[in-house]
Design a protein around this motif. Sequence first.
Motif, PDB file in Angstrom:
ATOM      1  N   GLU A  85       0.822  -1.207   0.000  1.00 37.36           N
ATOM      2  CA  GLU A  85       0.000   0.000   0.000  1.00 37.36           C
ATOM      3  C   GLU A  85       0.852   1.251   0.000  1.00 37.36           C
ATOM      4  OE1 GLU A  85      -3.193   2.404   2.805  1.00 37.36           O
ATOM      5  OE2 GLU A  85      -1.515   1.255   3.621  1.00 37.36           O
ATOM      6  N   ILE A  86       0.390   2.259  -0.734  1.00 39.12           N
ATOM      7  CA  ILE A  86       0.906   3.621  -0.644  1.00 39.12           C
ATOM      8  C   ILE A  86      -0.235   4.458  -0.099  1.00 39.12           C
ATOM      9  CG2 ILE A  86       1.844   5.610  -1.866  1.00 39.12           C
ATOM     10  CD1 ILE A  86       2.975   3.737  -3.949  1.00 39.12           C
ATOM     11  N   SER A  87      -0.094   4.921   1.130  1.00 38.23           N
ATOM     12  CA  SER A  87      -1.166   5.695   1.745  1.00 38.23           C
ATOM     13  C   SER A  87      -1.169   7.116   1.193  1.00 38.23           C
ATOM     14  CB  SER A  87      -0.998   5.708   3.271  1.00 38.23           C
ATOM     15  OG  SER A  87       0.253   6.264   3.614  1.00 38.23           O
ATOM     16  N   ALA A  88      -2.150   7.918   1.624  1.00 38.59           N
ATOM     17  CA  ALA A  88      -2.270   9.295   1.135  1.00 38.59           C
ATOM     18  C   ALA A  88      -0.955  10.036   1.365  1.00 38.59           C
ATOM     19  CB  ALA A  88      -3.417  10.002   1.843  1.00 38.59           C
ATOM     20  N   GLN A  89      -0.495  10.733   0.338  1.00 37.32           N
ATOM     21  CA  GLN A  89       0.813  11.372   0.387  1.00 37.32           C
ATOM     22  C   GLN A  89       0.709  12.709   1.096  1.00 37.32           C
ATOM     23  OE1 GLN A  89       3.623   9.673  -0.847  1.00 37.32           O
ATOM     24  NE2 GLN A  89       2.041   8.132  -0.771  1.00 37.32           N
ATOM     25  N   ARG A  90       1.075  12.760   2.366  1.00 43.56           N
ATOM     26  CA  ARG A  90       1.072  13.989   3.161  1.00 43.56           C
ATOM     27  C   ARG A  90       2.405  14.100   3.886  1.00 43.56           C
ATOM     28  NH1 ARG A  90      -3.855  11.439   4.208  1.00 43.56           N
ATOM     29  NH2 ARG A  90      -5.659  12.488   3.301  1.00 43.56           N
ATOM     30  N   GLY A  91       2.785  15.330   4.212  1.00 46.82           N
ATOM     31  CA  GLY A  91       3.999  15.522   5.004  1.00 46.82           C
ATOM     32  C   GLY A  91       5.233  15.857   4.196  1.00 46.82           C
ATOM     33  N   PHE A  92       5.131  15.993   2.866  1.00 46.86           N
ATOM     34  CA  PHE A  92       6.302  16.386   2.090  1.00 46.86           C
ATOM     35  C   PHE A  92       6.683  17.828   2.421  1.00 46.86           C
ATOM     36  CE2 PHE A  92       4.688  12.970  -0.687  1.00 46.86           C
ATOM     37  CZ  PHE A  92       5.827  12.197  -0.717  1.00 46.86           C
ATOM     38  N   GLY A  93       7.957  18.111   2.274  1.00 51.27           N
ATOM     39  CA  GLY A  93       8.415  19.458   2.520  1.00 51.27           C
ATOM     40  C   GLY A  93       8.780  19.726   3.961  1.00 51.27           C
ATOM     41  N   GLN A  94       8.560  18.760   4.855  1.00 56.72           N
ATOM     42  CA  GLN A  94       8.908  18.929   6.256  1.00 56.72           C
ATOM     43  C   GLN A  94      10.261  18.283   6.507  1.00 56.72           C
ATOM     44  OE1 GLN A  94       5.741  17.199   8.485  1.00 56.72           O
ATOM     45  NE2 GLN A  94       4.170  18.538   7.621  1.00 56.72           N
ATOM     46  N   VAL A  95      11.210  19.080   6.966  1.00 56.41           N
ATOM     47  CA  VAL A  95      12.553  18.569   7.220  1.00 56.41           C
ATOM     48  C   VAL A  95      12.543  17.765   8.507  1.00 56.41           C
ATOM     49  CG1 VAL A  95      14.971  19.172   7.562  1.00 56.41           C
ATOM     50  CG2 VAL A  95      13.530  20.575   6.071  1.00 56.41           C
ATOM     51  N   GLU A  96      13.006  16.543   8.442  1.00 52.42           N
ATOM     52  CA  GLU A  96      13.057  15.689   9.625  1.00 52.42           C
ATOM     53  C   GLU A  96      14.402  15.898  10.327  1.00 52.42           C
ATOM     54  OE1 GLU A  96      12.345  11.777   8.290  1.00 52.42           O
ATOM     55  OE2 GLU A  96      10.304  12.168   7.617  1.00 52.42           O
ATOM     56  N   GLN A  97      14.359  16.527  11.503  1.00 59.70           N
ATOM     57  CA  GLN A  97      15.599  16.796  12.226  1.00 59.70           C
ATOM     58  C   GLN A  97      16.201  15.526  12.801  1.00 59.70           C
ATOM     59  OE1 GLN A  97      16.993  19.646  12.048  1.00 59.70           O
ATOM     60  NE2 GLN A  97      15.302  20.741  11.102  1.00 59.70           N
ATOM     61  N   THR A  98      15.327  14.629  13.242  1.00 57.58           N
ATOM     62  CA  THR A  98      15.809  13.369  13.815  1.00 57.58           C
ATOM     63  C   THR A  98      15.054  12.230  13.192  1.00 57.58           C
ATOM     64  OG1 THR A  98      14.213  13.509  15.616  1.00 57.58           O
ATOM     65  CG2 THR A  98      16.402  14.444  16.005  1.00 57.58           C
ATOM     66  N   THR A  99      15.651  11.068  13.220  1.00 59.05           N
ATOM     67  CA  THR A  99      15.016   9.868  12.692  1.00 59.05           C
ATOM     68  C   THR A  99      14.779   8.906  13.840  1.00 59.05           C
ATOM     69  OG1 THR A  99      16.139  10.125  10.574  1.00 59.05           O
ATOM     70  CG2 THR A  99      15.209   7.963  11.064  1.00 59.05           C
ATOM     71  N   SER A 100      13.524   8.658  14.134  1.00 63.71           N
ATOM     72  CA  SER A 100      13.195   7.728  15.215  1.00 63.71           C
ATOM     73  C   SER A 100      13.115   6.328  14.647  1.00 63.71           C
ATOM     74  CB  SER A 100      11.859   8.114  15.858  1.00 63.71           C
ATOM     75  OG  SER A 100      10.842   8.132  14.902  1.00 63.71           O
ATOM     76  N   SER A 101      14.183   5.609  14.731  1.00 71.08           N
ATOM     77  CA  SER A 101      14.233   4.253  14.205  1.00 71.08           C
ATOM     78  C   SER A 101      14.869   3.339  15.235  1.00 71.08           C
ATOM     79  CB  SER A 101      15.029   4.201  12.893  1.00 71.08           C
ATOM     80  OG  SER A 101      16.333   4.651  13.121  1.00 71.08           O
ATOM     81  N   LYS A 102      14.628   2.092  15.088  1.00 69.53           N
ATOM     82  CA  LYS A 102      15.179   1.095  16.003  1.00 69.53           C
ATOM     83  C   LYS A 102      16.008   0.094  15.205  1.00 69.53           C
ATOM     84  CE  LYS A 102      11.412   1.373  19.352  1.00 69.53           C
ATOM     85  NZ  LYS A 102      10.382   0.617  20.097  1.00 69.53           N
ATOM     86  N   ASP A 103      16.974  -0.475  15.853  1.00 72.89           N
ATOM     87  CA  ASP A 103      17.794  -1.495  15.211  1.00 72.89           C
ATOM     88  C   ASP A 103      17.186  -2.856  15.454  1.00 72.89           C
ATOM     89  OD1 ASP A 103      19.425   0.445  14.413  1.00 72.89           O
ATOM     90  OD2 ASP A 103      21.184  -0.153  15.584  1.00 72.89           O
ATOM     91  N   ASP A 104      17.170  -3.678  14.413  1.00 73.84           N
ATOM     92  CA  ASP A 104      16.709  -5.037  14.605  1.00 73.84           C
ATOM     93  C   ASP A 104      17.852  -5.882  15.141  1.00 73.84           C
ATOM     94  OD1 ASP A 104      18.374  -5.578  12.497  1.00 73.84           O
ATOM     95  OD2 ASP A 104      16.783  -5.866  11.026  1.00 73.84           O
TER      96      ASP A 104
END
Length: 531
Positions: free
Chosen positions: A235-254
């Motif tokens: 799925e590709i959900s509704a495309q929202r949020g472009f143009g917003q600079v992400e200062q941090t990336t909240s990700s986890k390591d597997d």
Amino acid sequence: MHIEFLEIANFRKLQSVRVDLSLQKTVLVGANNSGKTSAIVALRNFLLDREQSSFSMNDFTLSNWPLIDAMGKEWESAIEANAALPRPEWKKLTPFVDVWIRVENSEIHYVQKILPTLDWKGGLLGVRLQLEPSKAIELQQEYIRARFEVVELQKSTGSTEATAESGPFRVSLWPHTLTDFLQRRLIQLMTVRAYVLDPDACNEPKHGIAQPQLLAEGSDPIEGNPFKGLIQIDEISAQRGFGQVEQTTSSKDDDKGVARSSPASRRLSEQLRRYYTRHLDPDKAPDTQDLIALKEIEKAQSTFNDRLRTVFSPALSELEKLGYPGVTDPTLSISTRLRPVDGLSHETAVQYIVKAANGTTSGALQLPEHTNGLGYQNLISMVFRLMSFRDAWMRVGKAQLSASSSSTEVIHLPPLHLVLIEEPEAYLHTQVQQLFIKQAYRILRSHKNLLDTKTLTTQLVVSTHSSHIAHECDFSSLRYFRRLPARADNIPLSSVVNLSTVFGDDADTKRFVTRYIKVTHCDLLFADAAV
């Protein structure tokens, strides 16, 4: 093999609708608030997530709320009268999706888990995915216990808990109805189960309203995921949020040290990183070229570690003066770990190059991806995700090895690939919208093993508000979501019109209607009461 149609019931304003799917591309059109998004959300929740945490009480059709509350009142009345508790009846009230698949007899090995009888000879097969109580009796008892605790508390304190300036009032305590109870407790008490349907009991819609079959009393659910190995769903959900600079990336390591992010991420750098990890990672069954790259990484890591030991040596020597490490204490060592994927784990992993005046890239300026136009960010993101979906389905590169437990094991690809796209037109210019919808299906089939085969099927479902996208689609692929006239209870409902059949079988009539709607650029498909 292909999905012939889907039936959605008791989900938001889709109380009972059938959505016929074209063999290739199906486009959901209709006015605002007509149920297109609800249909996509229902398919996402039941087919992709399949977890009760994806649902809330607000997903239940509003017209069923009074019926659910009446069932709760009936339970309470039975307790007060010292009568036997009525058996809970949830099947007609909770949301479900029926998936009907057309299967040839030669493909029976794919669908053994969902066969209705052993003498089945090909044709339609149906599976129902329904949200229902995991333990209906326990839910009933827990609700009754919660309700009577409230009743006893109100009796002990009197009907007027306090006095306000406007006069006496009663404190509203939870739960006051069964729907109120489920607002808080649905996630803990309900689950999604799958059931095999009877093809002989499949009914045609009446006046645009689907007639899903009733499950036989005592029907047993299917263990596990009925579509595992049968349908790959993306799925590709509704495309929202472009143009917003992400200062941090909240990700986890597997557990293998690979950073994981939300699959719905729209950043191309995140998508490239996931693609690299799945299909290109040299740590997975490395070949000759991978070994060369890994050797250079180890050399760089060794050089960096030598430098770290040198620069930290004064600090560690100063620590030794304070008495650490002692005779039995472990010695400190500082080192680093370089992974191939680390090179893509930063905001400027993807850059846009502004070429020099002479057309070369020598001395060109580079800008991070978020500085590109919103339309191009959306287009590039969607196209790359479609390619990623296709390559994941076809087990391209290292994904082929991770799909099997051994290198000699034969990998069986799911014969069906269902792709959902919600509102692809966001930020896109008219001509780019038309180009995308014309090319999206071709991208999903651009693999050497998909070009001429009929054994592997791709079906694309797109919901849109764009008349330009509808204009570029074949008329037979459009499904019109129609808002039904208001009922006495003012609860909004919708039906779905299959535009390939609604105007009858007369060829001249179909040709006239198609040309008329094309001439008006399909704007009528997004207006009330047009169809």
